[in-house]
Design an enzyme around this catalytic site. Structure first.
Site, PDB file in Angstrom:
ATOM      1  N   HIS A   1       0.773 -10.680  11.980  1.00  0.00           N
ATOM      2  CA  HIS A   1       0.952 -11.259  10.649  1.00  0.00           C
ATOM      3  C   HIS A   1      -0.383 -11.435   9.928  1.00  0.00           C
ATOM      4  CE1 HIS A   1       5.004 -11.703  12.016  1.00  0.00           C
ATOM      5  NE2 HIS A   1       4.599 -12.446  13.026  1.00  0.00           N
TER       6      HIS A   1
ATOM      7  N   THR B   1      -1.349  -4.641  10.970  1.00  0.00           N
ATOM      8  CA  THR B   1      -2.447  -5.602  11.056  1.00  0.00           C
ATOM      9  C   THR B   1      -3.732  -4.814  11.247  1.00  0.00           C
ATOM     10  OG1 THR B   1      -1.077  -7.320  12.073  1.00  0.00           O
ATOM     11  CG2 THR B   1      -3.429  -7.546  12.350  1.00  0.00           C
ATOM     12  N   GLY B   2      -4.772  -5.204  10.553  1.00  0.00           N
ATOM     13  CA  GLY B   2      -6.085  -4.619  10.782  1.00  0.00           C
ATOM     14  C   GLY B   2      -6.361  -3.321  10.059  1.00  0.00           C
ATOM     15  N   ILE B   3      -5.527  -2.956   9.122  1.00  0.00           N
ATOM     16  CA  ILE B   3      -5.759  -1.720   8.381  1.00  0.00           C
ATOM     17  C   ILE B   3      -6.707  -2.041   7.224  1.00  0.00           C
ATOM     18  CG2 ILE B   3      -4.705   0.204   7.123  1.00  0.00           C
ATOM     19  CD1 ILE B   3      -3.899  -0.035  10.121  1.00  0.00           C
ATOM     20  N   MET B   4      -7.961  -1.699   7.420  1.00  0.00           N
ATOM     21  CA  MET B   4      -8.984  -2.021   6.430  1.00  0.00           C
ATOM     22  C   MET B   4      -9.425  -0.807   5.622  1.00  0.00           C
ATOM     23  SD  MET B   4      -9.188  -5.208   7.005  1.00  0.00           S
ATOM     24  CE  MET B   4     -10.648  -5.777   6.189  1.00  0.00           C
TER      25      MET B   4
ATOM     26  N   GLY C   1      -1.056  -4.007   4.387  1.00  0.00           N
ATOM     27  CA  GLY C   1      -1.331  -5.435   4.332  1.00  0.00           C
ATOM     28  C   GLY C   1      -1.992  -5.901   3.047  1.00  0.00           C
ATOM     29  N   ARG C   2      -3.139  -6.478   3.223  1.00  0.00           N
ATOM     30  CA  ARG C   2      -3.812  -7.126   2.093  1.00  0.00           C
ATOM     31  C   ARG C   2      -4.446  -6.171   1.091  1.00  0.00           C
ATOM     32  NH1 ARG C   2      -7.089 -11.073   5.930  1.00  0.00           N
ATOM     33  NH2 ARG C   2      -5.306 -11.867   7.057  1.00  0.00           N
TER      34      ARG C   2
END
Length: 168
Positions: free
Chosen positions: A56, A88-91, A110-111
């Site tokens: 999350h 999660t963690g996809i930057m 994600g973000r």
């Protein structure tokens, strides 16, 4: 916001509930928030169509297992009938490529799109997608692969510095 999140999380939901849902729902079922191999195997055995590995975003669970580290074993254990995804963690685009190479069907970003939305509305989201797409293409060129189907685990090194120290 906290109350809304608390209302959305029901800790009483269990595998028996999933069996009930599976018996009445003819469509696909994907479970988000899976954080270990054992749960992945159990969910696959219960007939889910997809597993979304996610802590999350790590905001609430920053010490939870890193989905990227779980990915190869989960893919190996659930077989080809259950799609595995990562959220999660996809930057950047290289993260997307790494997940695909390790067997993820796709990733959520994600973000990243939220940052684009906050920075520039719809145009910001479109620009975020352009940037990620360019990074995916560049990474694939550097790996000398023509398409996603050519990606393999050999294209990825998993760093373990954030892994828990094994007990002696």
């Amino acid at each position: 916001m906290g109350e809304l999140l608390n209302a959305a999380m029901d800790p009483s939901i269990n595998y028996e509930d999933l069996k009930e849902i599976r018996s009445i729902w003819p469509g696909k079922i994907v479970i988000k928030g899976v954080q270990n191999v054992e749960d992945s195997k159990k969910l696959a055995d219960l007939g889910v169509d997809g597993i979304l590995l996610s802590n999350h975003g790590g905001r609430q669970l920053d010490r939870a297992p890193v989905p990227f580290h779980l990915l190869p074993e989960v893919v190996r254990e659930v077989g080809m009938d259950t799609e595995v995804m990562v959220d999660t963690g996809i930057m950047n685009g290289a993260d997307v490529v790494a997940c695909l190479a390790l067997g993820a069907k796709f990733t959520l970003i994600g973000r990243a799109y939220l940052y684009g939305l906050m920075a520039g509305g719809r145009r910001g989201v479109d620009r975020t997608i352009e940037i990620l797409s360019e990074e995916v293409r560049r990474t694939m060129k550097l790996l000398q692969v023509q398409n996603v189907a050519e990606l393999e685990p050999k294209h990825v090194t998993q760093l373990r510095r954030l892994q828990p120290i094994p007990k002696a």
